[in-house]
Design a protein around this motif. Structure first.
Motif, PDB file in Angstrom:
ATOM      1  N   ASP A  26      33.132  45.693  32.922  1.00  0.00           N
ATOM      2  CA  ASP A  26      34.481  46.033  32.452  1.00  0.00           C
ATOM      3  C   ASP A  26      35.152  47.046  33.394  1.00  0.00           C
ATOM      4  N   HIS A  77      40.322  38.263  26.727  1.00  0.00           N
ATOM      5  CA  HIS A  77      39.508  39.178  25.907  1.00  0.00           C
ATOM      6  C   HIS A  77      39.689  38.793  24.438  1.00  0.00           C
ATOM      7  N   PHE A  98      39.552  40.842  36.262  1.00  0.00           N
ATOM      8  CA  PHE A  98      40.773  40.671  35.467  1.00  0.00           C
ATOM      9  C   PHE A  98      41.835  41.587  36.073  1.00  0.00           C
ATOM     10  N   HIS A 136      37.289  45.245  36.037  1.00  0.00           N
ATOM     11  CA  HIS A 136      38.632  45.637  36.448  1.00  0.00           C
ATOM     12  C   HIS A 136      38.414  46.650  37.564  1.00  0.00           C
ATOM     13  N   HIS A 191      32.687  40.320  34.357  1.00  0.00           N
ATOM     14  CA  HIS A 191      33.947  40.913  33.883  1.00  0.00           C
ATOM     15  C   HIS A 191      34.110  42.303  34.459  1.00  0.00           C
TER      16      HIS A 191
HETATM   17 ZN   LIG Z   1      38.836  43.237  30.707  1.00  0.00          ZN
END
Ligand SMILES: [Zn+2]
Length: 411
Positions: free
Chosen positions: A299, A212, A119, A59, A57
Protein backbone atom coordinates in the motif's frame (compact mmCIF):
# COMPACT_ATOMS: atom_id res chain seq x y z
CA UNK A 1 27.25 -17.35 -18.80
CA UNK A 2 26.52 -16.33 -15.16
CA UNK A 3 26.11 -19.39 -12.93
CA UNK A 4 25.40 -20.23 -9.29
CA UNK A 5 26.54 -23.67 -8.11
CA UNK A 6 25.37 -25.98 -5.29
CA UNK A 7 22.46 -23.81 -4.21
CA UNK A 8 18.90 -24.51 -3.10
CA UNK A 9 16.22 -23.24 -5.51
CA UNK A 10 12.45 -22.88 -5.35
CA UNK A 11 11.42 -24.58 -8.58
CA UNK A 12 8.32 -24.10 -10.70
CA UNK A 13 4.90 -22.63 -9.85
CA UNK A 14 4.58 -24.77 -6.71
CA UNK A 15 7.86 -23.31 -5.36
CA UNK A 16 9.31 -26.75 -4.56
CA UNK A 17 12.67 -26.42 -2.76
CA UNK A 18 15.29 -28.52 -4.55
CA UNK A 19 19.03 -29.01 -4.52
CA UNK A 20 20.47 -27.37 -7.60
CA UNK A 21 24.01 -28.16 -8.75
CA UNK A 22 23.85 -25.50 -11.47
CA UNK A 23 21.60 -22.47 -11.92
CA UNK A 24 22.54 -20.46 -15.02
CA UNK A 25 21.10 -17.62 -17.06
CA UNK A 26 21.97 -15.83 -20.28
CA UNK A 27 20.69 -12.41 -21.31
CA UNK A 28 17.12 -12.23 -19.93
CA UNK A 29 16.23 -15.90 -19.35
CA UNK A 30 17.14 -18.98 -17.33
CA UNK A 31 19.21 -21.46 -19.33
CA UNK A 32 19.84 -24.25 -16.82
CA UNK A 33 18.38 -25.62 -13.59
CA UNK A 34 19.98 -28.92 -12.61
CA UNK A 35 17.08 -30.37 -10.59
CA UNK A 36 18.27 -32.43 -7.64
CA UNK A 37 16.59 -33.94 -4.57
CA UNK A 38 13.93 -32.12 -2.56
CA UNK A 39 15.42 -29.75 0.04
CA UNK A 40 12.88 -28.97 2.79
CA UNK A 41 15.84 -28.22 5.10
CA UNK A 42 19.50 -27.36 4.54
CA UNK A 43 22.08 -30.14 4.89
CA UNK A 44 24.82 -27.50 4.66
CA UNK A 45 24.98 -23.70 4.65
CA UNK A 46 23.72 -22.63 1.22
CA UNK A 47 22.60 -19.80 -0.98
CA UNK A 48 18.86 -20.02 -1.66
CA UNK A 49 17.41 -18.78 -4.96
CA UNK A 50 13.75 -17.76 -5.00
CA UNK A 51 11.63 -16.05 -7.68
CA UNK A 52 11.75 -12.24 -7.84
CA UNK A 53 8.88 -10.83 -5.79
CA UNK A 54 5.75 -9.04 -7.05
CA UNK A 55 4.13 -6.35 -4.91
CA UNK A 56 0.38 -6.45 -5.64
CA UNK A 57 -0.52 -2.95 -4.42
CA UNK A 58 1.60 0.14 -3.91
CA UNK A 59 1.37 3.91 -4.02
CA UNK A 60 5.04 4.81 -4.53
CA UNK A 61 4.07 8.40 -5.37
CA UNK A 62 3.90 9.23 -1.66
CA UNK A 63 7.37 7.85 -0.94
CA UNK A 64 8.23 11.51 -0.41
CA UNK A 65 6.15 11.57 2.80
CA UNK A 66 7.25 8.68 5.06
CA UNK A 67 5.01 8.45 8.14
CA UNK A 68 3.31 11.71 7.17
CA UNK A 69 -0.11 10.20 7.88
CA UNK A 70 0.83 8.86 11.32
CA UNK A 71 -2.10 9.58 13.62
CA UNK A 72 -4.52 10.43 10.81
CA UNK A 73 -7.62 8.49 9.75
CA UNK A 74 -7.98 7.00 6.27
CA UNK A 75 -10.12 9.97 5.21
CA UNK A 76 -7.82 12.62 6.75
CA UNK A 77 -4.71 11.10 5.26
CA UNK A 78 -5.67 9.77 1.88
CA UNK A 79 -8.93 11.02 0.38
CA UNK A 80 -9.14 13.62 -2.42
CA UNK A 81 -9.05 16.55 -2.60
CA UNK A 82 -8.05 17.70 0.89
CA UNK A 83 -6.34 14.63 2.40
CA UNK A 84 -2.77 15.11 3.66
CA UNK A 85 -1.33 13.07 0.77
CA UNK A 86 -2.87 15.21 -1.97
CA UNK A 87 -2.05 18.51 -0.25
CA UNK A 88 1.59 17.56 0.27
CA UNK A 89 2.21 15.93 -3.13
CA UNK A 90 0.87 19.09 -4.75
CA UNK A 91 3.76 21.05 -3.22
CA UNK A 92 6.50 18.97 -4.89
CA UNK A 93 7.98 19.56 -8.34
CA UNK A 94 7.89 16.80 -10.98
CA UNK A 95 11.66 16.31 -10.61
CA UNK A 96 11.32 15.94 -6.83
CA UNK A 97 8.47 13.45 -7.21
CA UNK A 98 10.46 11.37 -9.72
CA UNK A 99 13.52 11.34 -7.47
CA UNK A 100 11.50 10.11 -4.48
CA UNK A 101 9.87 7.40 -6.59
CA UNK A 102 13.28 6.31 -7.91
CA UNK A 103 14.59 6.07 -4.33
CA UNK A 104 11.55 4.00 -3.36
CA UNK A 105 12.00 1.61 -6.31
CA UNK A 106 15.68 1.16 -5.40
CA UNK A 107 14.66 0.20 -1.84
CA UNK A 108 12.19 -2.30 -3.31
CA UNK A 109 14.93 -3.87 -5.45
CA UNK A 110 17.20 -4.00 -2.38
CA UNK A 111 14.48 -6.00 -0.60
CA UNK A 112 13.82 -8.51 -3.39
CA UNK A 113 11.03 -6.93 -5.44
CA UNK A 114 11.18 -7.01 -9.26
CA UNK A 115 7.72 -5.62 -10.13
CA UNK A 116 4.77 -3.86 -8.55
CA UNK A 117 1.22 -2.81 -9.33
CA UNK A 118 1.00 0.87 -8.55
CA UNK A 119 -2.22 2.81 -8.04
CA UNK A 120 -0.71 6.04 -9.38
CA UNK A 121 -2.32 9.35 -8.54
CA UNK A 122 -1.94 12.69 -10.32
CA UNK A 123 -3.35 11.50 -13.66
CA UNK A 124 -1.26 10.99 -16.79
CA UNK A 125 1.56 13.23 -15.58
CA UNK A 126 1.87 11.12 -12.44
CA UNK A 127 1.98 7.96 -14.57
CA UNK A 128 4.69 9.42 -16.80
CA UNK A 129 6.93 10.24 -13.81
CA UNK A 130 6.64 6.69 -12.49
CA UNK A 131 7.34 5.28 -15.96
CA UNK A 132 10.60 7.25 -15.97
CA UNK A 133 11.55 6.07 -12.47
CA UNK A 134 10.79 2.49 -13.54
CA UNK A 135 13.03 2.79 -16.61
CA UNK A 136 15.81 4.28 -14.46
CA UNK A 137 15.79 1.43 -11.95
CA UNK A 138 14.80 -1.68 -13.94
CA UNK A 139 11.86 -2.48 -11.67
CA UNK A 140 8.66 -3.14 -13.61
CA UNK A 141 5.99 -0.60 -12.66
CA UNK A 142 2.58 -1.87 -13.76
CA UNK A 143 0.73 1.44 -13.59
CA UNK A 144 -2.97 1.60 -12.74
CA UNK A 145 -3.75 5.26 -13.12
CA UNK A 146 -6.45 7.26 -11.35
CA UNK A 147 -8.04 10.62 -12.18
CA UNK A 148 -6.13 13.63 -10.88
CA UNK A 149 -9.37 15.10 -9.55
CA UNK A 150 -12.70 13.39 -9.01
CA UNK A 151 -14.90 14.03 -12.10
CA UNK A 152 -18.13 14.22 -10.04
CA UNK A 153 -19.38 16.19 -7.04
CA UNK A 154 -21.36 14.53 -4.21
CA UNK A 155 -24.77 15.59 -5.56
CA UNK A 156 -24.00 14.07 -8.97
CA UNK A 157 -22.79 10.87 -7.34
CA UNK A 158 -25.96 10.68 -5.20
CA UNK A 159 -28.12 11.17 -8.32
CA UNK A 160 -26.09 8.39 -9.95
CA UNK A 161 -27.04 8.86 -13.61
CA UNK A 162 -24.25 10.98 -15.13
CA UNK A 163 -21.81 9.85 -17.81
CA UNK A 164 -18.15 10.80 -17.67
CA UNK A 165 -17.83 14.45 -18.73
CA UNK A 166 -15.76 15.23 -21.83
CA UNK A 167 -12.85 16.47 -19.71
CA UNK A 168 -12.70 13.14 -17.82
CA UNK A 169 -12.92 11.14 -21.07
CA UNK A 170 -9.95 13.12 -22.41
CA UNK A 171 -8.01 12.52 -19.20
CA UNK A 172 -8.84 8.79 -19.39
CA UNK A 173 -7.39 8.62 -22.91
CA UNK A 174 -4.25 10.44 -21.81
CA UNK A 175 -3.80 8.09 -18.81
CA UNK A 176 -4.35 4.89 -20.80
CA UNK A 177 -1.80 6.03 -23.39
CA UNK A 178 0.88 5.75 -20.67
CA UNK A 179 -0.51 3.43 -18.00
CA UNK A 180 -1.26 -0.31 -18.02
CA UNK A 181 -4.75 0.13 -16.68
CA UNK A 182 -7.17 2.10 -14.54
CA UNK A 183 -7.83 2.29 -10.80
CA UNK A 184 -9.85 4.45 -8.46
CA UNK A 185 -10.05 4.88 -4.72
CA UNK A 186 -13.53 3.38 -4.22
CA UNK A 187 -16.57 2.28 -6.23
CA UNK A 188 -18.34 5.31 -4.69
CA UNK A 189 -16.15 7.81 -6.56
CA UNK A 190 -17.87 7.37 -9.95
CA UNK A 191 -21.41 6.80 -11.23
CA UNK A 192 -22.60 3.37 -12.49
CA UNK A 193 -22.61 4.68 -16.04
CA UNK A 194 -19.03 5.97 -15.70
CA UNK A 195 -17.86 2.54 -14.48
CA UNK A 196 -19.43 0.91 -17.54
CA UNK A 197 -17.77 3.46 -19.83
CA UNK A 198 -14.38 2.73 -18.27
CA UNK A 199 -14.93 -1.04 -18.56
CA UNK A 200 -15.75 -0.76 -22.25
CA UNK A 201 -12.77 1.52 -22.93
CA UNK A 202 -10.23 -0.66 -21.10
CA UNK A 203 -11.67 -3.92 -22.46
CA UNK A 204 -11.16 -2.63 -26.00
CA UNK A 205 -7.39 -2.42 -25.44
CA UNK A 206 -7.02 -5.29 -22.96
CA UNK A 207 -5.93 -2.96 -20.14
CA UNK A 208 -6.35 -3.78 -16.45
CA UNK A 209 -9.10 -2.60 -14.10
CA UNK A 210 -8.46 -2.36 -10.35
CA UNK A 211 -10.28 -0.93 -7.33
CA UNK A 212 -10.11 -0.73 -3.52
CA UNK A 213 -13.06 -2.52 -1.84
CA UNK A 214 -14.27 -3.04 1.73
CA UNK A 215 -11.38 -1.18 3.34
CA UNK A 216 -13.61 0.51 5.93
CA UNK A 217 -17.41 0.40 6.58
CA UNK A 218 -18.16 3.50 4.47
CA UNK A 219 -17.13 1.70 1.27
CA UNK A 220 -19.99 -0.81 1.63
CA UNK A 221 -22.49 1.52 3.36
CA UNK A 222 -22.41 4.32 0.76
CA UNK A 223 -22.64 1.77 -2.04
CA UNK A 224 -25.69 0.14 -0.38
CA UNK A 225 -27.39 3.51 0.10
CA UNK A 226 -26.90 4.63 -3.49
CA UNK A 227 -27.17 1.35 -5.39
CA UNK A 228 -28.74 -1.25 -3.10
CA UNK A 229 -25.59 -3.40 -3.39
CA UNK A 230 -22.20 -3.46 -1.70
CA UNK A 231 -19.07 -2.16 -3.39
CA UNK A 232 -17.49 -5.60 -3.94
CA UNK A 233 -20.58 -6.97 -5.73
CA UNK A 234 -20.59 -3.97 -8.07
CA UNK A 235 -16.84 -4.12 -8.68
CA UNK A 236 -16.97 -7.78 -9.75
CA UNK A 237 -20.23 -7.59 -11.76
CA UNK A 238 -19.28 -8.26 -15.38
CA UNK A 239 -21.94 -5.77 -16.54
CA UNK A 240 -20.61 -3.01 -14.27
CA UNK A 241 -16.85 -2.52 -13.71
CA UNK A 242 -15.74 -6.18 -14.02
CA UNK A 243 -12.53 -5.55 -12.07
CA UNK A 244 -9.45 -7.73 -12.61
CA UNK A 245 -7.92 -6.80 -9.25
CA UNK A 246 -9.64 -6.07 -5.92
CA UNK A 247 -7.58 -4.49 -3.14
CA UNK A 248 -8.06 -4.74 0.65
CA UNK A 249 -11.18 -6.80 1.59
CA UNK A 250 -10.51 -6.01 5.25
CA UNK A 251 -14.23 -6.18 6.11
CA UNK A 252 -15.23 -9.03 3.76
CA UNK A 253 -18.01 -11.15 5.30
CA UNK A 254 -18.70 -14.82 4.49
CA UNK A 255 -20.87 -13.99 1.46
CA UNK A 256 -18.29 -11.54 0.11
CA UNK A 257 -15.44 -14.03 0.62
CA UNK A 258 -17.44 -16.60 -1.38
CA UNK A 259 -18.19 -14.02 -4.08
CA UNK A 260 -14.49 -13.12 -4.36
CA UNK A 261 -13.36 -16.74 -4.61
CA UNK A 262 -16.04 -17.72 -7.15
CA UNK A 263 -15.25 -14.71 -9.34
CA UNK A 264 -11.88 -16.22 -10.27
CA UNK A 265 -10.40 -12.72 -10.06
CA UNK A 266 -7.37 -11.68 -8.01
CA UNK A 267 -7.37 -9.89 -4.66
CA UNK A 268 -4.42 -8.04 -3.08
CA UNK A 269 -4.31 -7.91 0.75
CA UNK A 270 -2.33 -5.30 2.71
CA UNK A 271 -2.45 -6.28 6.38
CA UNK A 272 0.37 -4.04 7.66
CA UNK A 273 -1.17 -0.92 6.10
CA UNK A 274 -4.61 -1.84 7.52
CA UNK A 275 -3.07 -2.29 10.97
CA UNK A 276 -1.26 1.04 10.77
CA UNK A 277 -4.55 2.84 10.05
CA UNK A 278 -6.32 1.13 12.96
CA UNK A 279 -8.58 -0.81 10.59
CA UNK A 280 -9.60 -4.47 10.93
CA UNK A 281 -7.23 -7.05 9.44
CA UNK A 282 -8.23 -8.97 6.30
CA UNK A 283 -9.61 -12.53 6.65
CA UNK A 284 -6.54 -14.17 5.09
CA UNK A 285 -7.24 -17.73 6.16
CA UNK A 286 -10.93 -17.65 5.25
CA UNK A 287 -10.05 -16.30 1.79
CA UNK A 288 -7.44 -19.04 1.33
CA UNK A 289 -9.90 -21.70 2.56
CA UNK A 290 -12.46 -20.43 0.03
CA UNK A 291 -9.93 -20.75 -2.80
CA UNK A 292 -9.46 -17.05 -3.54
CA UNK A 293 -6.32 -16.14 -5.49
CA UNK A 294 -4.41 -13.66 -3.36
CA UNK A 295 -1.53 -11.23 -3.72
CA UNK A 296 0.16 -9.20 -1.01
CA UNK A 297 0.76 -5.48 -1.21
CA UNK A 298 2.38 -2.87 0.99
CA UNK A 299 0.00 0.00 0.00
CA UNK A 300 1.11 3.61 0.53
CA UNK A 301 4.85 4.07 1.08
CA UNK A 302 3.95 6.83 3.53
CA UNK A 303 2.26 4.15 5.67
CA UNK A 304 4.56 1.14 5.34
CA UNK A 305 8.03 0.60 3.83
CA UNK A 306 7.58 -1.54 0.68
CA UNK A 307 9.58 -4.53 1.95
CA UNK A 308 7.67 -7.70 1.01
CA UNK A 309 9.62 -9.90 3.43
CA UNK A 310 8.14 -7.84 6.26
CA UNK A 311 4.68 -8.24 4.74
CA UNK A 312 5.16 -12.02 4.35
CA UNK A 313 6.18 -12.32 8.00
CA UNK A 314 3.23 -10.30 9.31
CA UNK A 315 0.73 -12.04 7.02
CA UNK A 316 1.77 -15.58 7.89
CA UNK A 317 1.51 -14.89 11.60
CA UNK A 318 -1.87 -13.21 11.08
CA UNK A 319 -3.14 -16.14 9.01
CA UNK A 320 -1.96 -18.61 11.65
CA UNK A 321 -3.84 -16.70 14.36
CA UNK A 322 -6.99 -16.91 12.21
CA UNK A 323 -6.58 -20.65 11.61
CA UNK A 324 -6.88 -21.60 15.30
CA UNK A 325 -4.92 -24.11 17.35
CA UNK A 326 -6.88 -27.03 15.95
CA UNK A 327 -5.33 -26.58 12.48
CA UNK A 328 -1.60 -26.27 13.24
CA UNK A 329 -0.39 -26.67 9.64
CA UNK A 330 -2.82 -24.12 8.16
CA UNK A 331 -1.92 -22.17 6.15
CA UNK A 332 1.45 -23.60 5.11
CA UNK A 333 4.09 -20.91 4.50
CA UNK A 334 4.20 -21.76 0.79
CA UNK A 335 0.61 -20.49 0.45
CA UNK A 336 1.76 -17.11 1.75
CA UNK A 337 4.89 -17.08 -0.44
CA UNK A 338 2.74 -17.74 -3.54
CA UNK A 339 1.00 -14.43 -2.81
CA UNK A 340 4.15 -12.52 -3.88
CA UNK A 341 5.31 -14.95 -6.60
CA UNK A 342 3.39 -17.43 -8.78
CA UNK A 343 -0.11 -16.09 -7.99
CA UNK A 344 0.70 -13.11 -10.24
CA UNK A 345 0.61 -15.16 -13.44
CA UNK A 346 -3.17 -15.38 -14.05
CA UNK A 347 -3.55 -11.62 -13.57
CA UNK A 348 -0.69 -10.37 -15.74
CA UNK A 349 0.21 -13.19 -18.15
CA UNK A 350 2.77 -12.25 -20.82
CA UNK A 351 6.30 -12.67 -19.51
CA UNK A 352 5.21 -12.32 -15.87
CA UNK A 353 5.51 -15.80 -14.33
CA UNK A 354 6.47 -15.29 -10.69
CA UNK A 355 8.35 -18.59 -10.71
CA UNK A 356 11.56 -20.10 -12.04
CA UNK A 357 12.09 -22.64 -14.77
CA UNK A 358 14.32 -23.13 -17.80
CA UNK A 359 13.42 -20.73 -20.60
CA UNK A 360 11.51 -18.35 -18.32
CA UNK A 361 12.68 -14.85 -17.31
CA UNK A 362 15.79 -14.71 -15.10
CA UNK A 363 13.95 -12.83 -12.34
CA UNK A 364 15.19 -14.04 -8.98
CA UNK A 365 16.49 -13.20 -5.52
CA UNK A 366 19.52 -14.75 -3.80
CA UNK A 367 19.20 -15.26 -0.04
CA UNK A 368 22.14 -15.87 2.29
CA UNK A 369 21.26 -19.06 4.15
CA UNK A 370 24.92 -19.41 5.13
CA UNK A 371 24.21 -16.81 7.84
CA UNK A 372 24.27 -18.22 11.41
CA UNK A 373 20.65 -17.22 12.15
CA UNK A 374 19.34 -18.99 8.99
CA UNK A 375 21.67 -21.91 8.23
CA UNK A 376 20.19 -24.29 10.83
CA UNK A 377 16.60 -23.92 9.63
CA UNK A 378 14.40 -26.98 10.08
CA UNK A 379 11.79 -25.64 7.64
CA UNK A 380 13.17 -23.66 4.71
CA UNK A 381 9.86 -22.20 3.50
CA UNK A 382 8.88 -21.09 7.00
CA UNK A 383 12.26 -19.37 7.39
CA UNK A 384 11.98 -17.59 4.01
CA UNK A 385 8.56 -16.28 5.00
CA UNK A 386 9.36 -15.41 8.61
CA UNK A 387 13.08 -14.78 9.19
CA UNK A 388 14.76 -13.14 6.20
CA UNK A 389 16.01 -9.62 6.93
CA UNK A 390 17.32 -7.07 4.46
CA UNK A 391 20.95 -7.98 5.17
CA UNK A 392 20.19 -11.58 4.10
CA UNK A 393 19.21 -10.50 0.56
CA UNK A 394 22.37 -10.78 -1.53
CA UNK A 395 21.03 -10.02 -5.00
CA UNK A 396 17.93 -9.16 -7.00
CA UNK A 397 17.79 -9.81 -10.77
CA UNK A 398 14.97 -9.02 -13.19
CA UNK A 399 15.06 -10.49 -16.69
CA UNK A 400 18.80 -10.94 -16.25
CA UNK A 401 19.38 -7.31 -15.24
CA UNK A 402 21.12 -6.82 -11.91
CA UNK A 403 18.91 -4.54 -9.79
CA UNK A 404 20.95 -5.08 -6.63
CA UNK A 405 23.98 -7.19 -5.70
CA UNK A 406 25.97 -7.31 -2.48
CA UNK A 407 29.74 -7.10 -2.67
CA UNK A 408 29.69 -10.38 -0.69
CA UNK A 409 28.23 -12.28 -3.66
CA UNK A 410 30.48 -13.23 -6.55
CA UNK A 411 30.03 -15.77 -9.34
ZN1 LIG B 1 -4.34 1.76 -2.81
Amino acid sequence: MPTLRDCILLHGPDLNPIHCKTFAWQDDHVTEIAVGDPAPTLPAPSLVVIPGLYNGHTHVGDGALPDGAAGLTLEEGFFRPHGYKYRELGKLTPAELREHMTNTLQFMARTGTVAHLDFREQGAEGAQLLREASNNTGIDSIILNQFNESPFDEATLDAGTASLPASALAELEAMLAIADGFSESTMNDLTPRAWREIRERTAATGQLRAIHCLENPAYRDISMRRNGRGDLARALDTTDYDADLIVHLTLANAAEIKLMAESGRTAALNPRANATLGLPLPPVTALLDAGARLLLGTDNVMLTPPNLFAELDFTHRLARSQATEARPSVPPPVDILRMVTSNIRPLLGGDHYGYLDVGLPASFVVLDFTAPHLRHTRNLLASIVGRVGTADILATYHRGRELWRSAELSF
